[in-house]
Design an enzyme around this catalytic site. Structure first.
Site, short mmCIF file in Angstrom:
data_model
loop_
_atom_site.label_atom_id
_atom_site.label_comp_id
_atom_site.label_asym_id
_atom_site.label_seq_id
_atom_site.Cartn_x
_atom_site.Cartn_y
_atom_site.Cartn_z
CG ASP A 230 -61.59 35.69 3.45
OD1 ASP A 230 -62.42 34.90 4.16
OD2 ASP A 230 -62.01 35.75 2.22
CG ASP B 146 -65.74 33.73 6.19
OD1 ASP B 146 -64.57 34.07 5.68
OD2 ASP B 146 -66.69 34.26 5.37
#
Length: 490
Positions: A80, A277
């Site tokens: 992430d 992201d």
């Protein structure tokens, strides 16, 4: 109302290319690959060392297999870029013990037992608490232990140990240390990579490959010139409202589409700050921009109901149609996203599993990999699979180039203290043919000649219909979880 997508346990092999020789490049390659295992769990959402990542086709998660503790315990974590804490599930976490929670959030994928590690220590009890923009989260203690990834051993890494969680796997947050969830700042994994002299600076490159690829790679401390096309161009990371750097925010100067006949349509009226992201499945742009795109494509926004935007699958017939994202102005990098990365042929399978699709003006139903947002503008995996991205946290720079999809070659370059190198990739896209679920098999060649700044062939690949063997269970409620748990609520 939530969407719960299937998660599969990763089957991952890490490859370390760094050695003990202090003169060797500090690059840590970590590979990731899509699992073919069926998993009845449900998931809410979404030197150089190299780590393999596992592509969860249905939920958009990319998983790295790491080890924690002494002796090492294997744990699979979602990679992430939108958060900065590494956290793992305690073997005694509420989710791992409650059948009721598991029916809703899914089975725990892999856990860590602190009682079995001789190097475990507790930092602060009950102070780990993290919440993501999709409403999911975890809480527990902050601990320290040995953490190994891609052959690199990080000593005394501070991590969250989740005793309560609505997410059934931990996360590998690799953002800025300023964005950790703790009230007391601490050096996160990227800081320790540099502090422990494992990489020269806090930098890494991310190559997700295409939607159906079995493998991809993150290179800590390096980049791979065989994995991108043309010139790697640099864009400045933007600070947040406080002047700090807390996310990988870059200026999206235009979003256009290019049709098969060459017609270009611009959907941008002004520059938009967007976050890159990897923990987010879809792409989220301002509602005003999204609505213009929906009208042009005849898409139906049902995000308030099922959580999806529906689109006619016939758009997939436009093989050379691309969504073109440009960053940093007229001279900035352009990433072309092929139509089959944005129009997702997954709704038929969802319907078979019980999804109640609203009445639509078309019968051949797909979902759209782009949605509108009023809070966060995120370029998630539906964008990132088409891009090769280099994240330089030290110098606050992002390097972008068109991904060379299905590349089987590698030429790794270390990112030194001077920052992202002036690098060029291959001249054109590899032409590859795949058999769904069987990995990559190249049926063409790519030029090794660097220097070309074209991104021709961005959609000139032969990709079959997706394999749905990994699609296991979907709830009959909302699909809002596709946003993913990547971005932390501040």
């Amino acid at each position: 109302m939530r969407f719960l997508s299937a998660l599969a346990t990763a089957s991952i092999a890490s490859i370390a290319v760094a050695t003990d020789n202090t003169n060797s490049p500090k690059v840590i390659p970590v590979s990731f690959g899509r699992s073919t295992n069926r998993q009845p769990a449900l998931h809410r959402r979404a030197g150089t060392y190299s780590q393999e990542l596992n592509n969860n086709l249905t939920g958009g998660g990319y998983y790295a297999q790491v080890t924690v503790g002494t002796p090492p315990q294997t744990v699979d974590l979602v990679v992430d870029t939108g958060s900065s804490d590494v956290w793992i599930l305690d073997s005694r976490a509420n989710l791992c013990r409650s059948k009721t929670m598991q029916n809703y959030y899914g089975y725990c994928l892999s856990t860590y037992d602190p009682s079995k590690s001789s190097t475990y220590s507790i930092v602060s009890q009950d102070e780990f608490s993290i919440r993501y923009v999709d409403g999911s989260g975890a809480e527990g203690d902050y601990i320290r232990d040995t953490f190994s990834i891609g052959g690199a051993d990080i000593k005394k890494l501070q991590m969250g140990l989740a005793e309560n969680s609505t997410i059934n796997s931990g996360l590998l947050g690799i953002g800025f240390a300023a964005n950790v969830a703790s009230r007391t700042p601490y050096p996160n994994i990227m800081s320790l990579f540099e502090d422990q002299d494992l990489i020269a600076i806090q930098a890494y490159s991310l190559y997700l490959d295409d939607l159906y690829a079995e493998t991809g790679t993150i290179l800590f401390g390096g980049l791979d010139t065989q994995k991108f096309i043309g010139k790697l161009k640099i864009v400045d990371i933007e600070p947040d409202r406080t002047g700090n750097y807390s996310s990988f925010t870059v200026p999206l100067s235009s979003l256009t589409t290019t049709a098969d006949n060459g017609t270009i349509t611009n959907y941008t009226r002004s520059t938009v700050s967007v976050i890159l992201d990897s923990g987010t499945t879809l792409t989220y742009v301002p509602y005003t921009m999204a609505n213009r795109i929906f009208r042009a494509f005849g898409a139906v926004d049902d995000t308030s109901g099922t959580g999806l935007v529906y689109i006619n699958c016939e758009h997939l017939d436009n093989k050379n149609f691309t969504f073109d994202f440009q960053f940093g102005g007229n001279d900035g990098p352009i990433i072309q996203v092929p139509i089959d990365e944005m129009v997702l042929d997954n709704v038929k399978q969802y319907i078979e599993l019980g999804l109640d699709v609203p009445s639509l003006p078309f019968d051949n139903v797909c979902s759209f990999g782009l949605q509108g947002s009023s809070d966060y503008y995120l370029l998630g995996d539906t964008f990132l699979r088409s891009a090769y991205v280099v994240y330089d946290l030290t110098n606050k720079k992002i390097g972008l180039a068109q991904a060379n999809l299905n590349s089987t070659e590698s030429k790794i370059v270390e990112i030194t203290k001077s920052g992202i190198p002036d690098a060029s990739g291959v001249a054109s896209q590899v032409i590859a043919t795949q058999t769904a679920g069987s990995g990559n098999s190249s049926s063409g060649t790519s030029s090794d000649t660097p220097g070309s700044e074209t991104s021709e062939g961005a959609s000139s690949r032969v990709v079959p219909a997706p394999s749905w063997e990994v699609l296991v269970m979907v709830s009959m409620a909302s699909l809002s979880g596709l946003m993913g748990a990547g971005l932390v609520m501040l």
